[in-house]
Design an enzyme around this catalytic site. Structure first.
Site, PDB file in Angstrom:
ATOM      1  N   LYS A  13      -3.024  -3.602   6.921  1.00  0.00           N
ATOM      2  CA  LYS A  13      -1.738  -4.228   7.267  1.00  0.00           C
ATOM      3  C   LYS A  13      -0.720  -3.171   7.709  1.00  0.00           C
ATOM      4  CE  LYS A  13      -1.023  -6.295   3.276  1.00  0.00           C
ATOM      5  NZ  LYS A  13      -2.182  -5.850   2.466  1.00  0.00           N
ATOM      6  N   ARG A  88       2.788 -12.793  -1.777  1.00  0.00           N
ATOM      7  CA  ARG A  88       1.528 -12.466  -2.460  1.00  0.00           C
ATOM      8  C   ARG A  88       1.167 -13.515  -3.502  1.00  0.00           C
ATOM      9  NH1 ARG A  88       1.861  -6.511  -1.623  1.00  0.00           N
ATOM     10  NH2 ARG A  88       0.051  -5.497  -2.531  1.00  0.00           N
ATOM     11  N   ARG A 127      -7.662   6.786   1.612  1.00  0.00           N
ATOM     12  CA  ARG A 127      -6.323   6.768   2.222  1.00  0.00           C
ATOM     13  C   ARG A 127      -5.489   7.951   1.724  1.00  0.00           C
ATOM     14  NH1 ARG A 127      -2.821   1.328   2.018  1.00  0.00           N
ATOM     15  NH2 ARG A 127      -2.928   1.526  -0.253  1.00  0.00           N
ATOM     16  N   ARG A 160      -1.970   7.798  -3.029  1.00  0.00           N
ATOM     17  CA  ARG A 160      -1.121   6.912  -3.819  1.00  0.00           C
ATOM     18  C   ARG A 160      -1.659   6.774  -5.234  1.00  0.00           C
ATOM     19  NH1 ARG A 160       0.269   1.476  -0.471  1.00  0.00           N
ATOM     20  NH2 ARG A 160      -0.084   0.581  -2.517  1.00  0.00           N
ATOM     21  N   ARG A 171      -6.216  -4.248  -8.560  1.00  0.00           N
ATOM     22  CA  ARG A 171      -5.438  -4.814  -7.442  1.00  0.00           C
ATOM     23  C   ARG A 171      -6.255  -5.855  -6.688  1.00  0.00           C
ATOM     24  NH1 ARG A 171      -4.116   0.330  -4.339  1.00  0.00           N
ATOM     25  NH2 ARG A 171      -2.959  -0.949  -2.874  1.00  0.00           N
TER      26      ARG A 171
END
Ligand code: AMP
Length: 212
Positions: A13, A88, A127, A160, A171
């Site tokens: 996203k 969400r 990431r 992160r 998550r």
């Protein structure tokens, strides 16, 4: 155009929102970025959400909706906006509809990035983000030229706190329980468009461009 870019954590996203924002000249509203900024600045909001975020849990709906209401009433949203990471939950989606209805607005399109769980886990674990300018990298598909250093500004790259294996798993389970039902919700409103998010960044942008 008022757009929601929808998808699981790691679906791409953030990367695709930059493309959509540029092509439609609309601001990106990422609740995750807004909360991370609040944590970094140690504001009251930041103190409230910091431990929730590091666990990979969801910030309560009332807090998220208040933040979104404040943001959507800003001038730069007059000609449209792109929501990334919001809504969400079903109450957030309903709250958004009510909020927009008050301003005589609505969501025009929900672009859903569909990615396999295997790809999501791999993308999140690889990431990396620049501490200085926020540019995103992927160690497999978009690595920096020099290890741990941003190509653009020379800033240090970091992972992160919530991109670690245990938190990623949590998550994802939160996504399946709380967020995935929104696909049905938006399908029923005939505004959902699905895109195969397993492809390359360019192929996904091309598929999105057709929908804009
Ligand atoms: P993201 O960058 O979108 O993955 O968001 C990072 C974290 O911020 C999430 O794991 C949540 O803790 C929090 N967050 C962001 N957006 C929302 C939302 N719409 N509702 C609840 N929590 C959120």
């Amino acid at each position: 155009m008022n757009i929601i870019l929808f998808g699981a954590p790691g679906a791409g996203k953030g990367t695709q929102s930059e493309f959509v924002s540029k092509s439609k000249s609309i601001p990106i509203i990422s609740t995750g970025d807004m909360f991370r900024d609040a944590v970094a600045s140690k504001s009251e909001l930041g103190k409230k959400v910091s431990s929730i975020m590091s666990k990979g849990a969801l910030v309560p709906d009332n807090i998220v909706l208040k933040l979104i209401e404040e943001r959507l009433t800003k001038d730069d949203c007059k000609n449209g906006f792109l929501l990334d990471g919001f809504p969400r939950t079903l109450p957030q989606a309903k709250g958004l509809n009510e909020l927009l209805a008050r301003f005589g607005k609505k969501i025009d399109k929900v672009i859903s990035l569909e990615v396999t769980e295997e790809n999501i886990i791999s993308r999140l674990s690889t990431r990396r983000i620049c501490k200085n300018c926020g540019k995103k990298y992927n160690l497999d598909t978009m690595p920096p030229k020099k290890k741990d250093v941003c190509d653009d500004c020379g800033g240090e790259l970091f992972q992160r706190e919530d991109d670690t294996p245990v938190t990623i798993k949590h998550r994802l389970s939160v996504y399946y329980i709380e967020t995935q039902p929104l696909i049905e919700y938006y399908k029923n409103q005939n505004i959902l468009q699905a895109v195969d998010g397993n492809k390359s960044v360019k192929e996904i942008s091309d598929a999105i461009a057709v929908l804009l």
